[in-house]
Design a protein around this motif. Structure first.
Motif, PDB file in Angstrom:
ATOM      1  N   ILE A 160       0.829  -1.198   0.000  1.00 14.75           N
ATOM      2  CA  ILE A 160       0.000   0.000   0.000  1.00 14.75           C
ATOM      3  C   ILE A 160       0.867   1.254   0.000  1.00 14.75           C
ATOM      4  CG2 ILE A 160      -1.526   1.396   1.485  1.00 14.75           C
ATOM      5  CD1 ILE A 160      -3.022  -1.215   2.144  1.00 14.75           C
ATOM      6  N   LYS A 161       1.885   1.262   0.845  1.00 17.84           N
ATOM      7  CA  LYS A 161       2.759   2.447   0.919  1.00 17.84           C
ATOM      8  C   LYS A 161       3.458   2.681  -0.418  1.00 17.84           C
ATOM      9  CE  LYS A 161       6.568   4.621   3.353  1.00 17.84           C
ATOM     10  NZ  LYS A 161       7.573   4.560   4.429  1.00 17.84           N
ATOM     11  N   ASP A 162       4.001   1.621  -0.996  1.00 18.91           N
ATOM     12  CA  ASP A 162       4.720   1.725  -2.267  1.00 18.91           C
ATOM     13  C   ASP A 162       3.780   2.187  -3.393  1.00 18.91           C
ATOM     14  OD1 ASP A 162       7.010   1.232  -4.050  1.00 18.91           O
ATOM     15  OD2 ASP A 162       5.808  -0.439  -4.803  1.00 18.91           O
ATOM     16  N   MET A 163       2.590   1.575  -3.453  1.00 15.90           N
ATOM     17  CA  MET A 163       1.609   1.932  -4.481  1.00 15.90           C
ATOM     18  C   MET A 163       1.163   3.386  -4.316  1.00 15.90           C
ATOM     19  SD  MET A 163      -0.616  -1.600  -4.402  1.00 15.90           S
ATOM     20  CE  MET A 163      -1.971  -1.123  -5.472  1.00 15.90           C
ATOM     21  N   THR A 164       0.931   3.789  -3.066  1.00 12.62           N
ATOM     22  CA  THR A 164       0.472   5.154  -2.777  1.00 12.62           C
ATOM     23  C   THR A 164       1.473   6.186  -3.279  1.00 12.62           C
ATOM     24  OG1 THR A 164      -0.837   4.455  -0.872  1.00 12.62           O
ATOM     25  CG2 THR A 164      -0.129   6.761  -0.905  1.00 12.62           C
ATOM     26  N   GLN A 165       2.757   5.952  -3.020  1.00 13.02           N
ATOM     27  CA  GLN A 165       3.783   6.915  -3.445  1.00 13.02           C
ATOM     28  C   GLN A 165       3.897   6.955  -4.972  1.00 13.02           C
ATOM     29  OE1 GLN A 165       7.010   5.510  -0.906  1.00 13.02           O
ATOM     30  NE2 GLN A 165       6.690   7.213   0.496  1.00 13.02           N
ATOM     31  N   LYS A 166       3.775   5.805  -5.613  1.00 13.83           N
ATOM     32  CA  LYS A 166       3.850   5.758  -7.085  1.00 13.83           C
ATOM     33  C   LYS A 166       2.634   6.449  -7.724  1.00 13.83           C
ATOM     34  CE  LYS A 166       6.713   1.636  -7.636  1.00 13.83           C
ATOM     35  NZ  LYS A 166       6.695   0.157  -7.633  1.00 13.83           N
ATOM     36  N   ILE A 167       1.432   6.160  -7.184  1.00 12.34           N
ATOM     37  CA  ILE A 167       0.204   6.751  -7.735  1.00 12.34           C
ATOM     38  C   ILE A 167       0.203   8.268  -7.513  1.00 12.34           C
ATOM     39  CG2 ILE A 167      -2.327   6.835  -7.556  1.00 12.34           C
ATOM     40  CD1 ILE A 167      -2.085   3.807  -6.604  1.00 12.34           C
ATOM     41  N   THR A 168       0.638   8.690  -6.326  1.00  8.67           N
ATOM     42  CA  THR A 168       0.687  10.125  -6.023  1.00  8.67           C
ATOM     43  C   THR A 168       1.601  10.844  -6.997  1.00  8.67           C
ATOM     44  OG1 THR A 168       0.221   9.693  -3.689  1.00  8.67           O
ATOM     45  CG2 THR A 168       1.153  11.847  -4.222  1.00  8.67           C
ATOM     46  N   LYS A 169       2.712  10.208  -7.359  1.00  8.14           N
ATOM     47  CA  LYS A 169       3.650  10.826  -8.316  1.00  8.14           C
ATOM     48  C   LYS A 169       2.978  10.973  -9.688  1.00  8.14           C
ATOM     49  CE  LYS A 169       8.380  10.677 -10.108  1.00  8.14           C
ATOM     50  NZ  LYS A 169       8.007  11.481 -11.256  1.00  8.14           N
ATOM     51  N   ILE A 170       2.219   9.964 -10.103  1.00  2.00           N
ATOM     52  CA  ILE A 170       1.504  10.026 -11.387  1.00  2.00           C
ATOM     53  C   ILE A 170       0.536  11.217 -11.384  1.00  2.00           C
ATOM     54  CG2 ILE A 170      -0.261   8.863 -12.813  1.00  2.00           C
ATOM     55  CD1 ILE A 170       1.130   6.171 -12.009  1.00  2.00           C
ATOM     56  N   VAL A 171      -0.247  11.342 -10.305  1.00  3.60           N
ATOM     57  CA  VAL A 171      -1.237  12.424 -10.203  1.00  3.60           C
ATOM     58  C   VAL A 171      -0.537  13.782 -10.133  1.00  3.60           C
ATOM     59  CG1 VAL A 171      -3.118  13.391  -8.819  1.00  3.60           C
ATOM     60  CG2 VAL A 171      -2.943  10.904  -9.095  1.00  3.60           C
ATOM     61  N   ALA A 172       0.489  13.880  -9.273  1.00  2.00           N
ATOM     62  CA  ALA A 172       1.200  15.157  -9.070  1.00  2.00           C
ATOM     63  C   ALA A 172       1.881  15.628 -10.350  1.00  2.00           C
ATOM     64  CB  ALA A 172       2.224  15.022  -7.941  1.00  2.00           C
ATOM     65  N   ASP A 173       2.517  14.702 -11.072  1.00  5.80           N
ATOM     66  CA  ASP A 173       3.207  15.054 -12.324  1.00  5.80           C
ATOM     67  C   ASP A 173       2.208  15.572 -13.355  1.00  5.80           C
ATOM     68  OD1 ASP A 173       5.597  14.341 -11.223  1.00  5.80           O
ATOM     69  OD2 ASP A 173       5.843  12.469 -12.355  1.00  5.80           O
ATOM     70  N   ASP A 174       1.041  14.937 -13.395  1.00  9.53           N
ATOM     71  CA  ASP A 174      -0.002  15.339 -14.336  1.00  9.53           C
ATOM     72  C   ASP A 174      -0.512  16.745 -14.018  1.00  9.53           C
ATOM     73  OD1 ASP A 174      -2.634  15.210 -15.877  1.00  9.53           O
ATOM     74  OD2 ASP A 174      -1.752  13.259 -16.296  1.00  9.53           O
ATOM     75  N   LEU A 175      -0.768  16.996 -12.738  1.00  7.25           N
ATOM     76  CA  LEU A 175      -1.253  18.312 -12.313  1.00  7.25           C
ATOM     77  C   LEU A 175      -0.200  19.387 -12.568  1.00  7.25           C
ATOM     78  CD1 LEU A 175      -2.976  17.238  -8.988  1.00  7.25           C
ATOM     79  CD2 LEU A 175      -4.147  18.126 -10.996  1.00  7.25           C
ATOM     80  N   LYS A 176       1.064  19.019 -12.344  1.00  2.00           N
ATOM     81  CA  LYS A 176       2.178  19.971 -12.521  1.00  2.00           C
ATOM     82  C   LYS A 176       2.223  20.488 -13.962  1.00  2.00           C
ATOM     83  CE  LYS A 176       7.095  20.347 -11.404  1.00  2.00           C
ATOM     84  NZ  LYS A 176       8.305  19.580 -11.044  1.00  2.00           N
ATOM     85  N   GLU A 177       1.951  19.601 -14.916  1.00  2.44           N
ATOM     86  CA  GLU A 177       1.924  20.000 -16.338  1.00  2.44           C
ATOM     87  C   GLU A 177       0.865  21.070 -16.605  1.00  2.44           C
ATOM     88  OE1 GLU A 177       1.439  16.643 -18.917  1.00  2.44           O
ATOM     89  OE2 GLU A 177       3.166  15.598 -18.046  1.00  2.44           O
ATOM     90  N   LYS A 178      -0.156  21.114 -15.726  1.00  5.39           N
ATOM     91  CA  LYS A 178      -1.234  22.097 -15.872  1.00  5.39           C
ATOM     92  C   LYS A 178      -1.019  23.305 -14.952  1.00  5.39           C
ATOM     93  CE  LYS A 178      -4.666  18.569 -17.097  1.00  5.39           C
ATOM     94  NZ  LYS A 178      -3.753  17.471 -17.425  1.00  5.39           N
ATOM     95  N   GLY A 179       0.190  23.412 -14.376  1.00  2.00           N
ATOM     96  CA  GLY A 179       0.489  24.540 -13.496  1.00  2.00           C
ATOM     97  C   GLY A 179      -0.130  24.426 -12.116  1.00  2.00           C
ATOM     98  N   LEU A 180      -0.479  23.203 -11.723  1.00  2.00           N
ATOM     99  CA  LEU A 180      -1.136  22.959 -10.432  1.00  2.00           C
ATOM    100  C   LEU A 180      -0.208  22.160  -9.519  1.00  2.00           C
ATOM    101  CD1 LEU A 180      -4.526  21.879 -12.039  1.00  2.00           C
ATOM    102  CD2 LEU A 180      -4.112  24.058 -10.876  1.00  2.00           C
ATOM    103  N   VAL A 181      -0.274  22.445  -8.227  1.00  2.00           N
ATOM    104  CA  VAL A 181       0.610  21.776  -7.258  1.00  2.00           C
ATOM    105  C   VAL A 181      -0.230  20.931  -6.294  1.00  2.00           C
ATOM    106  CG1 VAL A 181       2.379  22.095  -5.471  1.00  2.00           C
ATOM    107  CG2 VAL A 181       2.245  23.698  -7.389  1.00  2.00           C
ATOM    108  N   LEU A 182       0.077  19.623  -6.248  1.00  2.00           N
ATOM    109  CA  LEU A 182      -0.623  18.710  -5.340  1.00  2.00           C
ATOM    110  C   LEU A 182       0.002  18.790  -3.946  1.00  2.00           C
ATOM    111  CD1 LEU A 182      -2.737  16.348  -5.080  1.00  2.00           C
ATOM    112  CD2 LEU A 182      -0.809  14.807  -5.480  1.00  2.00           C
TER     113      LEU A 182
END
Length: 228
Positions: A160-182
């Motif tokens: 769960i911890k490993d998956m959570t950190q990987k998924i969060t990076k996917i979401v954060a990277d995507d938002l970052k491309e739109k000028g948004l910070v998670l």
């Protein structure tokens, strides 16, 4: 054939399908208080037309990305016309567990640990778990406690911890491309009959705290910005 209603939730209803999977029906009901939207509230406070649709759209978008990255989720398919999502069956941990990943020190984290850290300070994809229990205010629970209570195994927690950190990076990277910070994001997990962990529920704007130019973006505005 009529689908069988098995659970009525605050923002989704759950139906059993003939093939053994489940169907989630997204609703326009939102958690909040006195007509004001608040993802942290425990009761339905208002109805916003179209919120079920945008929550489903965002969930599809991220579930497909996460599945493509080889991370297990319960997502099978979706029907935007009917605002439904077909999912694999999964058992929840205990009576329900929320997993939060934090990139910044805000919210309950700063309320607990404010004497040690400044608000908005960076955190190293910090993962914490809380039991879903409205009466007890969703108490924090440690890995050792989860294992001692028989809620999960050490290996399941580590997954769960490993998956959570990987998924969060996917979401954060995507938002970052739109000028948004998670700043932080909340997930739920379940497990299949073999005990394998998978991401369940939804990945919608109401489950994340996002900022733009240092200002907090409310979930409905975030959904609009995301699909702009």
């Amino acid at each position: 054939m009529e689908n069988k209603l098995v659970y009525t939730g605050k923002t989704k209803n759950v139906y059993a399908l003939d093939n053994g999977n489940y169907l989630l029906k997204f609703k326009d009901d939102c958690t909040g208080k006195d007509g004001v939207f608040d993802p942290g509230e425990n009761s339905v406070g208002l109805t916003i037309e179209g919120v079920g649709d945008v929550n489903l759209r965002m969930s599809i978008y991220f579930f497909e990305k996460i599945n493509a990255a080889g991370i297990r989720t319960h997502f099978v398919s979706a029907d935007l016309q009917n605002t439904t999502m077909e999912v694999l069956p999964a058992k929840v941990f205990g009576h329900g567990l929320e997993v939060i990943c934090r990139h910044k020190a805000v919210g309950s984290f700063i309320r607990r640990y404010g004497e040690y850290i400044e608000e908005g300070a960076d955190l190293p994809a910090y993962v914490e778990t809380t039991f879903k229990n409205d009466d007890k205010g969703d108490p924090l629970v440690t890995k050792d406690a989860l294992v001692a209570l028989g809620v999960m195994t050490e290996a399941q927690y580590d997954d769960i911890k490993d998956m959570t950190q990987k998924i969060t990076k996917i979401v954060a990277d995507d938002l970052k491309e739109k000028g948004l910070v998670l700043y932080d994001i909340k997930f739920e997990y379940g497990y299949d009959p073999q005990g394998k962990v998978m991401l369940i529920d939804e990945i919608a704007s109401g489950n994340m705290r996002v900022y733009k130019d240092g200002k907090y973006i409310d979930p409905m505005t975030l959904s609009k910005l995301f699909f702009a």
